[in-house]
Design a protein around this motif. Sequence first.
Motif, PDB file in Angstrom:
ATOM      1  N   LEU A 297       0.865  -1.103  -0.169  1.00 14.89           N
ATOM      2  CA  LEU A 297       0.082   0.128   0.111  1.00 14.89           C
ATOM      3  C   LEU A 297       0.838   1.279  -0.098  1.00 14.89           C
ATOM      4  O   LEU A 297       0.437   2.053  -0.693  1.00 14.89           O
ATOM      5  CB  LEU A 297      -0.856  -0.254   1.173  1.00 14.89           C
ATOM      6  CG  LEU A 297      -1.889   1.080   1.223  1.00 14.89           C
ATOM      7  CD1 LEU A 297      -2.927   1.085  -0.076  1.00 14.89           C
ATOM      8  CD2 LEU A 297      -2.922   0.700   2.560  1.00 14.89           C
ATOM      9  N   ALA A 298       2.145   1.255   0.650  1.00 12.50           N
ATOM     10  CA  ALA A 298       2.901   2.376   0.551  1.00 12.50           C
ATOM     11  C   ALA A 298       2.299   3.432   1.079  1.00 12.50           C
ATOM     12  O   ALA A 298       2.542   4.663   0.390  1.00 12.50           O
ATOM     13  CB  ALA A 298       3.636   2.439  -0.809  1.00 12.50           C
ATOM     14  N   GLY A 299       1.505   3.433   2.274  1.00  6.35           N
ATOM     15  CA  GLY A 299       0.902   4.756   2.645  1.00  6.35           C
ATOM     16  C   GLY A 299      -0.019   5.510   1.733  1.00  6.35           C
ATOM     17  O   GLY A 299      -0.105   6.539   1.671  1.00  6.35           O
ATOM     18  N   ILE A 300      -0.718   4.658   0.859  1.00  4.90           N
ATOM     19  CA  ILE A 300      -1.400   4.993  -0.116  1.00  4.90           C
ATOM     20  C   ILE A 300      -0.704   5.709  -1.172  1.00  4.90           C
ATOM     21  O   ILE A 300      -0.877   6.969  -1.714  1.00  4.90           O
ATOM     22  CB  ILE A 300      -2.705   5.768   0.193  1.00  4.90           C
ATOM     23  CG1 ILE A 300      -3.415   5.203   1.389  1.00  4.90           C
ATOM     24  CG2 ILE A 300      -3.732   6.122  -1.002  1.00  4.90           C
ATOM     25  CD1 ILE A 300      -4.754   5.875   1.818  1.00  4.90           C
ATOM     26  N   ALA A 301       0.283   4.715  -1.721  1.00  6.43           N
ATOM     27  CA  ALA A 301       1.231   5.228  -3.017  1.00  6.43           C
ATOM     28  C   ALA A 301       1.902   6.598  -2.619  1.00  6.43           C
ATOM     29  O   ALA A 301       2.542   7.208  -3.574  1.00  6.43           O
ATOM     30  CB  ALA A 301       0.042   5.901  -4.368  1.00  6.43           C
ATOM     31  N   VAL A 302       2.380   6.765  -1.189  1.00  2.86           N
ATOM     32  CA  VAL A 302       3.315   7.844  -0.866  1.00  2.86           C
ATOM     33  C   VAL A 302       4.791   7.433  -0.742  1.00  2.86           C
ATOM     34  O   VAL A 302       5.547   8.238  -1.328  1.00  2.86           O
ATOM     35  CB  VAL A 302       2.974   8.326   0.475  1.00  2.86           C
ATOM     36  CG1 VAL A 302       3.845   9.165   1.105  1.00  2.86           C
ATOM     37  CG2 VAL A 302       1.262   8.965   0.462  1.00  2.86           C
ATOM     38  N   ASN A 303       4.890   6.278  -0.147  1.00  4.13           N
ATOM     39  CA  ASN A 303       6.371   5.961   0.115  1.00  4.13           C
ATOM     40  C   ASN A 303       6.869   5.184  -1.180  1.00  4.13           C
ATOM     41  O   ASN A 303       7.384   3.973  -1.272  1.00  4.13           O
ATOM     42  CB  ASN A 303       6.365   4.879   1.374  1.00  4.13           C
ATOM     43  CG  ASN A 303       6.107   5.534   2.366  1.00  4.13           C
ATOM     44  OD1 ASN A 303       6.344   6.346   2.987  1.00  4.13           O
ATOM     45  ND2 ASN A 303       4.786   4.727   3.021  1.00  4.13           N
ATOM     46  N   ALA A 304       7.365   6.200  -2.075  1.00  3.24           N
ATOM     47  CA  ALA A 304       7.932   5.623  -3.351  1.00  3.24           C
ATOM     48  C   ALA A 304       8.969   4.634  -3.360  1.00  3.24           C
ATOM     49  O   ALA A 304       9.175   3.964  -4.125  1.00  3.24           O
ATOM     50  CB  ALA A 304       7.932   7.002  -4.185  1.00  3.24           C
ATOM     51  N   LEU A 305       9.948   5.071  -2.434  1.00  2.00           N
ATOM     52  CA  LEU A 305      11.334   4.305  -2.201  1.00  2.00           C
ATOM     53  C   LEU A 305      11.110   3.433  -1.043  1.00  2.00           C
ATOM     54  O   LEU A 305      12.135   3.007  -0.430  1.00  2.00           O
ATOM     55  CB  LEU A 305      12.459   5.436  -2.205  1.00  2.00           C
ATOM     56  CG  LEU A 305      12.558   6.376  -3.386  1.00  2.00           C
ATOM     57  CD1 LEU A 305      13.932   7.228  -2.968  1.00  2.00           C
ATOM     58  CD2 LEU A 305      12.766   5.704  -4.663  1.00  2.00           C
ATOM     59  N   GLY A 306      10.141   3.218  -0.601  1.00  4.47           N
ATOM     60  CA  GLY A 306       9.727   2.496   0.417  1.00  4.47           C
ATOM     61  C   GLY A 306      10.156   3.130   1.777  1.00  4.47           C
ATOM     62  O   GLY A 306      10.051   4.204   1.988  1.00  4.47           O
ATOM     63  N   HIS A 307      10.366   2.315   2.677  1.00  5.41           N
ATOM     64  CA  HIS A 307      10.554   2.939   4.100  1.00  5.41           C
ATOM     65  C   HIS A 307      12.092   3.230   4.634  1.00  5.41           C
ATOM     66  O   HIS A 307      12.817   2.156   4.241  1.00  5.41           O
ATOM     67  CB  HIS A 307       9.981   2.094   5.325  1.00  5.41           C
ATOM     68  CG  HIS A 307       8.526   1.805   5.158  1.00  5.41           C
ATOM     69  ND1 HIS A 307       7.480   2.810   5.696  1.00  5.41           N
ATOM     70  CD2 HIS A 307       7.661   0.888   4.219  1.00  5.41           C
ATOM     71  CE1 HIS A 307       6.217   2.297   4.962  1.00  5.41           C
ATOM     72  NE2 HIS A 307       6.284   1.307   4.603  1.00  5.41           N
ATOM     73  N   ALA A 308      12.407   4.230   4.999  1.00  3.30           N
ATOM     74  CA  ALA A 308      13.846   4.356   5.490  1.00  3.30           C
ATOM     75  C   ALA A 308      14.828   4.221   4.475  1.00  3.30           C
ATOM     76  O   ALA A 308      15.912   3.715   4.767  1.00  3.30           O
ATOM     77  CB  ALA A 308      14.104   3.563   6.687  1.00  3.30           C
ATOM     78  N   HIS A 309      14.622   4.710   3.233  1.00  2.18           N
ATOM     79  CA  HIS A 309      15.626   4.725   2.371  1.00  2.18           C
ATOM     80  C   HIS A 309      16.803   5.715   2.449  1.00  2.18           C
ATOM     81  O   HIS A 309      16.320   6.714   2.928  1.00  2.18           O
ATOM     82  CB  HIS A 309      14.938   5.340   0.837  1.00  2.18           C
ATOM     83  CG  HIS A 309      15.716   4.764  -0.367  1.00  2.18           C
ATOM     84  ND1 HIS A 309      16.966   5.783  -0.684  1.00  2.18           N
ATOM     85  CD2 HIS A 309      15.693   3.851  -1.319  1.00  2.18           C
ATOM     86  CE1 HIS A 309      17.433   5.254  -1.860  1.00  2.18           C
ATOM     87  NE2 HIS A 309      16.849   4.043  -2.010  1.00  2.18           N
TER      88      HIS A 309
END
Length: 390
Positions: free
Chosen positions: A48-60
Amino acid sequence: MPDNRTNDWKTAWEAAVMPTYGTPAIELVSGKGSRVTDSEGREYIDLLAGIAVNALGHAHPAVVRAVSEQIATLGHTSNIFAHPQVIALANKLRGLISPDAHVFFSNSGAEANEAAFKTARLTGRSRILAAEHGFHGRTMGSLAMTGQPGKRAPFEPMPAGVEFYPYGDLDALRELILVAPDDTAAVILESVQGETGVVPAPDGFLTGVRELCDEFGVLMIVDEVQAGMGRTGRWFGYQVEDVLPDVVTLAKGLGGGLPIGACVAATPAGQLLSAGQHGSTFGGNPVSCAAGNAVIDTVIAENILDNVNRQGEYLRTALGDLDAVDHVRGRGLMLGVVLREPRPGFTARALEAGLLLNQPAEDVLRLVPPLNITDTDVREAVAVLKELLK
């Protein structure tokens, strides 16, 4: 037996937070790449990526480094003063959209669409034509352009002047323009309707809208809040056809997890808003702009659009072959898995199995994972979905 830790955070949430979202099922506390961990130590693959927000995933690392260095250097200026990050990001967006564009930075997609609404009104015309079933935000102006009556009804009367046409129907749009062509300011649409269930514009529709707007002197506004920033395998969803909108609105993936939106006006529309007519205290914040610069640079440096197309095609093929699936629609890593029959509560079952996703409708699953999701995570997620959909 109830878990006291779960009860503790849920009780605290319900006591302190407005009930606009209901009570969440889990409390997330950390993330790395395409995986997140909740407060009970369970790990999930994030589709879900925060509803298409976390484009590079988490803690990139690129985003972490950029925002850490910026917050330690200059955290906020307001728009009374310039700073290097906002200029750099504006120029990056101009490079992706049009070298003649001008950019207004906001904090969200809804605010970007508010800026587009006001830009349209400065043409001297009042009518704004929006697509049925479209979604443009929850503020009053963006909600007025949202083609979902149930979302508008509790807050009516809406700002006046917005009328709706069937998404994908050029003949109906032409007829609507002809009701008052000299008072039609803009046509707004999403290149892919996200909240409706991931519905792409039909082939030729974007080109047809551009031609209609040119014929009648109307602004073409494309909402790329969800479909933009590489989500569809191109930088923007409208690029599936050879068109240039007058106004493009962005947010979500632009900040890689930090709040930022942008209204990018190419053509003469970029000169319509003048000094004092619009503003945002936090818009173009140095830290959010640093994140945006890091996102764009990383997508280019790591050839992430290639990954979007490759993983999207794998998901489309692997899930489209399942007996429970009617078809998979969308582009890149913005996919709607359309089921043969409704599966209410499927997101809860997926959560129990270690997947984060959502259902815009009872017969549609929306998959919008990080753009750099790995082969391993995609294949594991597909294996879980196959079991759940048996």
